[in-house]
Design an enzyme around this catalytic site. Sequence first.
Site, PDB file in Angstrom:
ATOM      1  N   GLU A  32      -1.893  -6.142  -7.692  1.00  0.00           N
ATOM      2  CA  GLU A  32      -3.121  -5.810  -6.967  1.00  0.00           C
ATOM      3  C   GLU A  32      -2.831  -5.187  -5.622  1.00  0.00           C
ATOM      4  O   GLU A  32      -3.423  -4.211  -5.231  1.00  0.00           O
ATOM      5  CB  GLU A  32      -4.001  -7.054  -6.804  1.00  0.00           C
ATOM      6  N   ASP A  33      -1.876  -5.790  -4.892  1.00  0.00           N
ATOM      7  CA  ASP A  33      -1.549  -5.227  -3.582  1.00  0.00           C
ATOM      8  C   ASP A  33      -0.038  -5.173  -3.429  1.00  0.00           C
ATOM      9  O   ASP A  33       0.685  -5.965  -4.048  1.00  0.00           O
ATOM     10  CB  ASP A  33      -2.175  -6.073  -2.467  1.00  0.00           C
ATOM     11  N   HIS A  93      -4.252 -11.933  -4.074  1.00  0.00           N
ATOM     12  CA  HIS A  93      -5.013 -10.708  -3.846  1.00  0.00           C
ATOM     13  C   HIS A  93      -4.298  -9.871  -2.772  1.00  0.00           C
ATOM     14  O   HIS A  93      -3.145  -9.519  -2.959  1.00  0.00           O
ATOM     15  CB  HIS A  93      -6.442 -11.133  -3.451  1.00  0.00           C
ATOM     16  N   ASN A 126     -10.964 -10.135   0.411  1.00  0.00           N
ATOM     17  CA  ASN A 126     -10.297  -9.138  -0.426  1.00  0.00           C
ATOM     18  C   ASN A 126      -8.907  -8.750   0.076  1.00  0.00           C
ATOM     19  O   ASN A 126      -7.949  -8.758  -0.669  1.00  0.00           O
ATOM     20  CB  ASN A 126     -11.197  -7.902  -0.536  1.00  0.00           C
ATOM     21  N   ASP A 127      -8.796  -8.396   1.357  1.00  0.00           N
ATOM     22  CA  ASP A 127      -7.504  -7.913   1.843  1.00  0.00           C
ATOM     23  C   ASP A 127      -7.394  -8.216   3.335  1.00  0.00           C
ATOM     24  O   ASP A 127      -8.408  -8.428   4.015  1.00  0.00           O
ATOM     25  CB  ASP A 127      -7.407  -6.393   1.604  1.00  0.00           C
ATOM     26  N   ASN A 165     -13.077  -3.260   1.041  1.00  0.00           N
ATOM     27  CA  ASN A 165     -12.022  -3.687   0.144  1.00  0.00           C
ATOM     28  C   ASN A 165     -10.695  -3.694   0.895  1.00  0.00           C
ATOM     29  O   ASN A 165     -10.384  -4.635   1.601  1.00  0.00           O
ATOM     30  CB  ASN A 165     -12.068  -2.727  -1.052  1.00  0.00           C
ATOM     31  N   ASP A 175      -9.823   1.452  -2.824  1.00  0.00           N
ATOM     32  CA  ASP A 175      -9.352   0.061  -2.861  1.00  0.00           C
ATOM     33  C   ASP A 175      -8.370  -0.164  -1.706  1.00  0.00           C
ATOM     34  O   ASP A 175      -8.769  -0.010  -0.555  1.00  0.00           O
ATOM     35  CB  ASP A 175      -8.750  -0.189  -4.253  1.00  0.00           C
ATOM     36  N   ASN A 176      -7.110  -0.461  -1.988  1.00  0.00           N
ATOM     37  CA  ASN A 176      -6.195  -0.787  -0.889  1.00  0.00           C
ATOM     38  C   ASN A 176      -5.648   0.444  -0.177  1.00  0.00           C
ATOM     39  O   ASN A 176      -5.536   1.517  -0.749  1.00  0.00           O
ATOM     40  CB  ASN A 176      -5.024  -1.617  -1.418  1.00  0.00           C
TER      41      ASN A 176
END
Length: 353
Positions: free
Chosen positions: A50-51, A104, A158-159, A214, A259-260
């Site tokens: 995911e990250d 996450h 989320n981040d 996000n 997203d990231n």
Amino acid sequence: MYGKIILFILLAVLIQYLIRLWTFLGYYKDVKYHHTPGPCRTLYEEDGSEDLSVLKNGLAFITSGYYLEKGKVKLFDFNDPRHGVEDLPILGIDAVPNFMAHPHGLSIWEHPETGVLYLYVLTHPPDQDRVEVFEFDQTKRELKYIKSITDPLFRSMNDLVLVDIDKFYITQIQWFKNTYLAYMEYFLLVKHGEVLFFDGMKARSVASSLHLPNGINSSPDKSLVYVAEFGSQQITVFKRNKDDSLDGIQTVPVDCGVDNIEVDPSSEDLWVGGHPSPGKAIEYNANAGKNRTAPSQVFRMKTSKGLITDVIEIYRNNGTEISASTVATYFKRRILIGSIGSKLLLCDAKYIN
Ligand SMILES: *[C@@H]1O[C@H](CO)[C@@H](O)[C@H](O)[C@H]1NC(C)=O
Ligand SMILES: *[C@@H]1O[C@H](CO)[C@@H](O)[C@H](O)[C@H]1NC(C)=O
């Protein structure tokens, strides 16, 4: 007469809502062509990435297992790609309940005096979202658990990005954590997302009314904070004030459910993973990636003094090669592309400047 006017207004509101929903879900944006920066190969097939974040020395840390009750931190060394990806052993976790549940966002903090590396990983235990803090032992290549950080304001995070030891900005993508209410929030297009600042003791809101914020990251000198809004499909650049509050100074539309964000420490370019069709990504997520594909897209954003000057598509795929890409990072002419729940891809940056 009044009845007709009210009916007309309601109809106008409904039509406007449907157009916004149609635009947000982006099903019409069928990915018809593929675009790669060069040859790509799969580093691993399952459980996602995911990250991820790469250090100046080429070591990349990856959170894997977003759909699992217990995920992992993995390591990939850009200097030794043949070695592949390894699971990092973690010491000192016997007494930690719901450890590494649905990992996450992640962020790395290097202590400016000691050079010690700290890894902060956001996880989703059943009760309250939590950040796990680790120290990385570079010689033994293992993580040592130090502590967990949580706050009553951590609901649906989320981040995060570290700006000092135990001080970070963190995105709250939605108001609700409960799945059904969270889906309602998606489909009603409400802007209940926030950025919180955790000052080492407690969290406070520093940016609100964001549409599904996000990914978050900062410029290398930590003076600017970048926030990706999956909902409004844009990146906002915030200036960090002395009291750690944020002022938006630039907003760049991307036309992708961004997203990231990774920031290349040498070029200061932004690398952004995203979902060209957010509706397909939401469906994919609702099924934990099973029996679903979702298209993927990666951008590189050039910057000048931290502000975004150019948005360049680096990768685009209909979901067959990699589904639901969330993140990408660059190191010496190679690009890692991660996904929510399936693959990790390594591409040669052959055809990019
Ligand atoms: C969905 O996945 C399951 C196994 O996970 C499989 O048995 C089934 O055939 C799949 N269905 C479709 C429509 O692909
Ligand atoms: C994606 O494109 C490939 C051809 O490049 C095709 O074989 C595949 O069926 C497509 N998949 C989806 C999900 O559209």
